[in-house]
Motif scaffolding. Structure first.
Motif, short mmCIF file in Angstrom:
data_model
loop_
_atom_site.label_atom_id
_atom_site.label_comp_id
_atom_site.label_asym_id
_atom_site.label_seq_id
_atom_site.Cartn_x
_atom_site.Cartn_y
_atom_site.Cartn_z
N GLN C 150 0.82 -1.20 0.00
CA GLN C 150 0.00 0.00 0.00
C GLN C 150 0.86 1.25 0.00
O GLN C 150 0.54 2.26 -0.64
CB GLN C 150 -0.92 0.00 1.23
N THR C 151 1.98 1.18 0.76
CA THR C 151 2.87 2.34 0.80
C THR C 151 3.44 2.62 -0.57
O THR C 151 3.60 3.79 -0.94
CB THR C 151 4.02 2.08 1.80
N MET C 152 3.75 1.58 -1.28
CA MET C 152 4.22 1.76 -2.64
C MET C 152 3.20 2.52 -3.46
O MET C 152 3.53 3.41 -4.24
CB MET C 152 4.46 0.42 -3.34
N GLY C 153 1.95 2.19 -3.25
CA GLY C 153 0.92 2.90 -3.98
C GLY C 153 0.97 4.38 -3.69
O GLY C 153 0.93 5.22 -4.61
N VAL C 154 1.03 4.68 -2.45
CA VAL C 154 1.09 6.09 -2.07
C VAL C 154 2.33 6.75 -2.66
O VAL C 154 2.27 7.87 -3.17
CB VAL C 154 1.07 6.23 -0.53
N LEU C 155 3.43 6.02 -2.60
CA LEU C 155 4.68 6.59 -3.10
C LEU C 155 4.57 6.93 -4.58
O LEU C 155 4.95 8.00 -5.02
CB LEU C 155 5.82 5.58 -2.85
N LEU C 156 4.01 6.01 -5.33
CA LEU C 156 3.89 6.25 -6.76
C LEU C 156 2.94 7.41 -7.03
O LEU C 156 3.16 8.22 -7.92
CB LEU C 156 3.41 4.98 -7.45
N PHE C 157 1.93 7.45 -6.25
CA PHE C 157 0.99 8.56 -6.37
C PHE C 157 1.69 9.89 -6.18
O PHE C 157 1.56 10.83 -6.96
CB PHE C 157 -0.11 8.34 -5.34
N VAL C 158 2.49 9.95 -5.09
CA VAL C 158 3.23 11.18 -4.81
C VAL C 158 4.21 11.49 -5.93
O VAL C 158 4.37 12.64 -6.35
CB VAL C 158 3.97 11.04 -3.45
N GLY C 159 4.83 10.43 -6.43
CA GLY C 159 5.79 10.64 -7.51
C GLY C 159 5.13 11.25 -8.73
O GLY C 159 5.67 12.17 -9.36
N ILE C 160 3.93 10.76 -9.06
CA ILE C 160 3.24 11.28 -10.23
C ILE C 160 2.93 12.76 -10.04
O ILE C 160 3.24 13.60 -10.89
CB ILE C 160 1.94 10.50 -10.47
N ILE C 161 2.35 13.03 -8.92
CA ILE C 161 2.00 14.43 -8.68
C ILE C 161 3.25 15.31 -8.71
O ILE C 161 3.24 16.40 -9.31
CB ILE C 161 1.27 14.58 -7.33
N GLY C 162 4.32 14.85 -8.04
CA GLY C 162 5.54 15.63 -8.02
C GLY C 162 6.09 15.88 -9.40
O GLY C 162 6.49 17.01 -9.74
N ALA C 163 6.08 14.83 -10.22
CA ALA C 163 6.61 15.00 -11.57
C ALA C 163 5.78 16.00 -12.34
O ALA C 163 6.33 16.85 -13.06
CB ALA C 163 6.63 13.64 -12.28
N VAL C 164 4.47 15.92 -12.19
CA VAL C 164 3.62 16.86 -12.91
C VAL C 164 3.88 18.28 -12.45
O VAL C 164 4.04 19.20 -13.26
CB VAL C 164 2.13 16.48 -12.71
N VAL C 165 3.95 18.44 -11.16
CA VAL C 165 4.16 19.80 -10.63
C VAL C 165 5.51 20.36 -11.09
O VAL C 165 5.61 21.51 -11.49
CB VAL C 165 4.09 19.77 -9.09
N LEU C 166 6.52 19.50 -11.02
CA LEU C 166 7.86 20.01 -11.36
C LEU C 166 7.98 20.29 -12.84
O LEU C 166 8.67 21.20 -13.27
CB LEU C 166 8.92 18.99 -10.94
N GLY C 167 7.28 19.50 -13.63
CA GLY C 167 7.49 19.64 -15.05
C GLY C 167 6.61 20.70 -15.70
O GLY C 167 6.75 20.98 -16.88
N ARG C 168 5.77 21.28 -14.95
CA ARG C 168 4.82 22.24 -15.50
C ARG C 168 5.53 23.50 -15.91
O ARG C 168 6.46 23.96 -15.25
CB ARG C 168 3.80 22.55 -14.39
N ARG C 169 5.11 24.08 -16.99
CA ARG C 169 5.65 25.39 -17.35
C ARG C 169 4.99 26.44 -16.51
O ARG C 169 3.84 26.32 -16.13
CB ARG C 169 5.36 25.67 -18.82
N LYS C 170 5.71 27.50 -16.27
CA LYS C 170 5.13 28.55 -15.43
C LYS C 170 3.97 29.19 -16.17
O LYS C 170 4.07 29.52 -17.35
CB LYS C 170 6.17 29.63 -15.15
N SER C 171 2.88 29.39 -15.45
CA SER C 171 1.72 30.00 -16.11
C SER C 171 1.99 31.47 -16.35
O SER C 171 2.64 32.15 -15.57
CB SER C 171 0.48 29.82 -15.25
N ARG C 172 1.53 31.95 -17.42
CA ARG C 172 1.79 33.35 -17.77
C ARG C 172 0.97 34.31 -16.95
O ARG C 172 -0.21 34.19 -16.81
CB ARG C 172 1.45 33.56 -19.26
#
Lengths: 100, 612, 172
Positions: C150-172
């Motif tokens: 279950q922890t792995m699930g949470v970890l992957l979830f966090v990883g996805i969100i983190g990757a999305v947040v980090l990879g986002r371009r700054k909004s204008r």
């Protein structure tokens, strides 16, 4: 029957190669790749021990390690992308803002 | 205000000493001792050094002199130092000095006495260099302290010897056991007494450690009166008298002491003949009189030495205070060639000064006559070599009266060598005149406590007889005749000296003509104090400076400074190098982490593996 | 006999791939070499009777993660590493020396392990094959290793969100 030492030998080779790559290489991507290599060396050791000890724990741990590696690779690459956006280069030798 | 407090303290001390003295008089001679134990100071195994006081007739006389004459000088100083801004500091030092001197005199063991000894040396330094803005005063203070130190060093060696031989520092214990532990005139006892004498010579300015006393005149005149006439310089004599039991076991040293004393006597008196500063003349006069006292000790006449010490305290303090009064009157001028004929301006001062001069010259019936004559008489009849000492003493009398009255005539009589309208010569205030008169009174009557002609006239010697055997005895009659003859002889010589002074100073007759080579050479030799200071500078001061410089360049700069600075530089460079670790490059950090992790793992492996 | 040959073959493949990852200057080639290495490893897992792990290795590592790397490389237009001045002198040499040292220690530690003493587990290969590797892993994941799963699930979830947040371009 291949003895355990062979697998362990191979695992050590993979690990050390990854270690050398981390120290020597200058490109961020390749460093992350070498980190993956190190982890795979450890995975091999886990599975071989598990096999020879008649235990399933080795395989299960590898399962988790792979999940972690995936998450970590994703985040790491996201960071690399950000660095590239900021300074047009991913040369590690130029990332030195953590200076005193 | 501070002056009055200080003087009051001195007065109280004097009253206490007086009461002890009178209680001594009321008791029989054997009971004339008072021992007070205060506390254990240094208990060290079998060695017990205490802080305690011992008062016997000798120290009683000394305390009377210190507190009595000191009190007079305190009163005098109140007016003399009135305009000085550091007057408070002055009285602090004066009282500190009195305390130290009393400690020296009242101590019942060597170590406590040494504490007082050093303390008076310190106070002397402080008071000589009192006007520290004057570089010459500072130099004089340093010179006094350093020359004193040489003497103190010898004293210390003597202390070590005493400790080794006797195992105790207590005076009474040492005096009691001295004859058992020493063979008469053995090498050991002579060595010990020699070192003690060198210590005394440093403090009492005998040749060759006399050089500090003339320079010490840089201090205020009351200081010169107290320290360098009445008290500190007499500490050496006190040391000898206190240990007369020891010294009587070392006749060779005593002979040496007498020689040094008589040499200093003549040496200093000869220099005093040609000095032109009032205080310098008096300083050399002090040196000469101290020589007399050491001569007396050297021939075993300890009571006589104490007697002369007492009378000398009176008239020398008087002369110094009078000189201070003259300087005050002449607004700071000290050169006698620029004075003359001021008797009419300052009659009281000149009257007391002349009394002091008569006393020091040994004119009957003033004090100096009796004390000096006692010394001469003891010298004459002590032993075979004594004639020399007697002759030296007699020649000293001639020179003493000559230079003293040269001073008197040049200062108070004769032509006025100063401009009357420029220098306003004024008499000193009453508080300065009062001590002069008191001391003049004692200069007259002070000698009457030891009159040899009258049987039972040696009251002074009888008083001290519990401690010292008096040498001025009236037992045999042909001694009395001899003594009378010698007395008249010395009186005549003194009058001759006065006459000669009158001739050269007022009648302008000269002994050596101006063009005589011998005369000029002799004159410059005397005037430059036999070039002793220059010799010392050449032999001692310059080599020491050279060595000090050498060590400075060699050790101080190259080794010590280098290591201290080097430590600083090392830390700096270490810091700089360590700083380069924090270069900001991620790779470096990652590698460091890796390295650290690997090391930890290795350590764990090595600890838990059975293989290694 | 055959298993030994298979082992050595796979081992050589893996090692060559690993060396290429470290040595090749072009990052693209490094990625490809790593894929080859993963494939070799998958074969080794198969020889160790870990079928599930082998397949997961190929699916996740060799394809998904490596594709991620390729995308990023293309995204940032990575070139060959320039031959610039190294900051630490002899960096490569020091690294290799250090690596060799670590290798030496590992070898010393891991050799001569008397494994037969410690065998305590019940899951012999025959037993595993009886039940089936994947089934067994599934069973164990949901019983003994439930929490890490279950922890792995949470970890992957966090990883996805983190990757999305980090990879986002700054909004204008």
């Amino acid at each position: 029957m291949v003895p355990l030492e062979n697998y362990l030998f191979l695992s050590s080779i993979l690990f050390v190669l990854g270690l050398i790559g981390v120290i020597v290489r200058r490109s961020v991507i390749v460093v992350i790749l070498c980190i993956e290599l190190m982890m795979n060396g450890a995975n091999l050791a886990f599975v071989s021990y598990g096999h020879f000890l008649n235990s399933m724990d080795g395989q299960l741990i590898v399962f988790f390690v792979m999940a972690v590696a995936a998450a970590e690779a994703a985040i790491g690459l996201a960071i690399v992308v950000m660095i590239y956006r900021n300074r047009e280069s991913t040369d590690l030798d130029e990332v030195n803002l953590l200076k005193f | 205000m501070s002056g009055w407090i200080a003087s009051l303290a001195m007065l109280l001390s004097f009253l206490v000493s007086l009461s002890i003295f009178f209680s001594f008089l009321l008791h029989s001679p054997q009971d004339r001792i008072l021992s007070i134990f205060l506390f254990d100071w240094i208990p060290f195994g079998s060695l017990k050094i205490n802080v305690g006081f011992m008062i016997d007739p000798v120290s009683s006389i000394m305390t009377l002199i210190v507190t009595g004459v000191g009190f007079m000088i305190h009163l005098y100083s109140i007016a003399y130092m009135r305009e000085d801004i550091s007057i408070v500091r002055y009285f602090v030092y004066l009282n500190l000095f009195s305390f130290s001197m009393l400690l020296l005199v009242l101590a019942d063991n060597f170590l406590l006495m040494f504490v007082g000894w050093e303390a008076v040396g310190l106070c002397s330094y402080l008071l000589i260099g009192f006007w520290y803005e004057k570089p010459s005063a500072i130099e004089a203070g340093k010179k006094a302290f350093i020359v004193n130190r040489v003497g103190d060093f010898c004293f210390l060696i003597a202390l070590f010897q005493i400790l080794t031989i006797f195992g105790t520092f207590d005076f009474s214990d040492i005096s009691r056991s001295a004859s058992e532990l020493f063979m008469k005139d053995s090498f050991n006892v002579n060595l010990l007494c020699l070192f003690l004498f060198f210590g005394a010579a440093g403090k009492s300015a005998q040749f060759p450690l006399h050089v500090w006393l003339p320079d010490a005149m840089e201090g205020p005149s009351p200081v010169s009166a107290l320290i360098h006439a009445a008290t500190m310089v007499t500490a050496g004599i006190y040391l000898l008298v206190r240990n007369h039991v020891l010294f009587s076991l070392a006749p060779s040293t005593l002979m040496f002491i007498a020689l040094v004393g008589s040499f200093t006597l003549l040496f200093a008196a000869s220099i005093a003949l040609v000095q032109n500063d009032i205080k310098k003349v008096l300083a050399y006069s002090t040196l000469s009189q101290l020589g007399y006292m050491f001569l007396a000790c050297g021939i075993g006449a300890y009571a006589t030495a104490m007697f002369h010490l007492m009378t000398h305290a009176f008239f020398k303090a008087l002369l110094f205070l009078g000189a201070g009064s003259v300087i005050h009157a002449m607004n700071g001028e000290q050169d006698i060639r620029k004075m003359g004929g001021i008797r009419s301006y300052i009659p009281k001062t000149s009257f007391t000064f002349i009394i002091g001069s008569l006393a020091i010259s040994g004119i009957f019936p003033l004090a100096g006559f009796f004390s000096k004559d006692a010394i001469l008489f003891s010298a004459f009849k002590s032993h075979s070599l004594a004639i020399l000492f007697w002759f030296a003493g007699l020649f000293g009398v001639l020179m003493t009266s000559y230079y003293t009255f040269r001073l008197v005539l040049k200062v108070f009589y004769g032509d006025k060598n100063f401009k009357e309208n420029e220098t306003h010569v004024h008499e000193s205030p009453p508080i300065m005149i009062f001590p002069l008169f008191v001391l003049a009174f004692f200069s007259i009557v002070g000698g009457w406590v030891s009159i040899p002609m009258i049987s039972g006239g040696d009251v002074f010697g009888k008083f001290l007889s519990s401690v010292l055997n008096p040498t001025v005895s009236v037992d045999s009659h042909h001694n009395l005749t001899l003594e009378l003859v010698l007395m008249f002889l010395s009186l005549g010589i003194a009058l001759l000296g006065i006459f000669l002074a009158y001739q050269t100073c007022c009648k302008k007759r000269q002994f050596f003509s101006d063009s005589s080579v011998v005369g000029m050479r002799l004159f410059s030799l005397l005037e430059n104090k036999y070039y002793i200071d220059e010799i010392y500078s050449l032999i001692l001061v310059r080599p020491l400076r050279f060595i000090a410089n050498l060590f400075f360049k060699l050790f101080e700069q190259n080794i010590i400074d280098a290591s201290v600075n080097g430590t600083g530089r090392l830390v700096k460079s270490l810091g700089a190098n360590l700083r380069s670790l924090q270069d900001g490059y991620v790779k470096t950090y990652a590698v460091s982490i890796l390295f650290g992790a690997v090391c930890i793992i290795f350590l764990l492996v090595f600890n838990f593996s059975s293989r290694f | 006999m055959a298993s030994t040959l298979v082992f050595y073959f796979l081992a050589i493949v893996t090692t060559v791939g690993a060396v290429s990852v470290v040595a090749l200057p072009n990052p693209m080639y490094c990625v490809f070499s790593l894929i080859v290495t993963f494939l070799g490893l998958a074969g080794l897992y198969l020889s160790l009777n870990a079928q599930f792990v082998a397949i997961v290795q190929i699916i996740i590592y060799a394809s998904a993660i490596m594709m991620l790397f390729l995308f990023v490389i293309m995204l940032i237009n990575l070139d060959k590493e320039d031959k610039k001045v190294l900051r630490i002198p002899f960096q490569k040499l020091l690294g290799i020396v250090f690596g060799l040292f670590v290798f030496l220690v590992l070898i010393i530690v891991l050799k001569d392990v008397n494994i037969s003493v410690h065998i305590k587990g019940v899951f012999t290969p025959q037993y595993i094959n009886q039940i089936g590797n994947t089934q067994l892993i599934g069973k164990l994941l949901l019983s003994k290793y439930l929490l890490p799963f279950q922890t792995m699930g949470v970890l992957l979830f966090v990883g996805i969100i983190g990757a999305v947040v980090l990879g986002r371009r700054k909004s204008r």
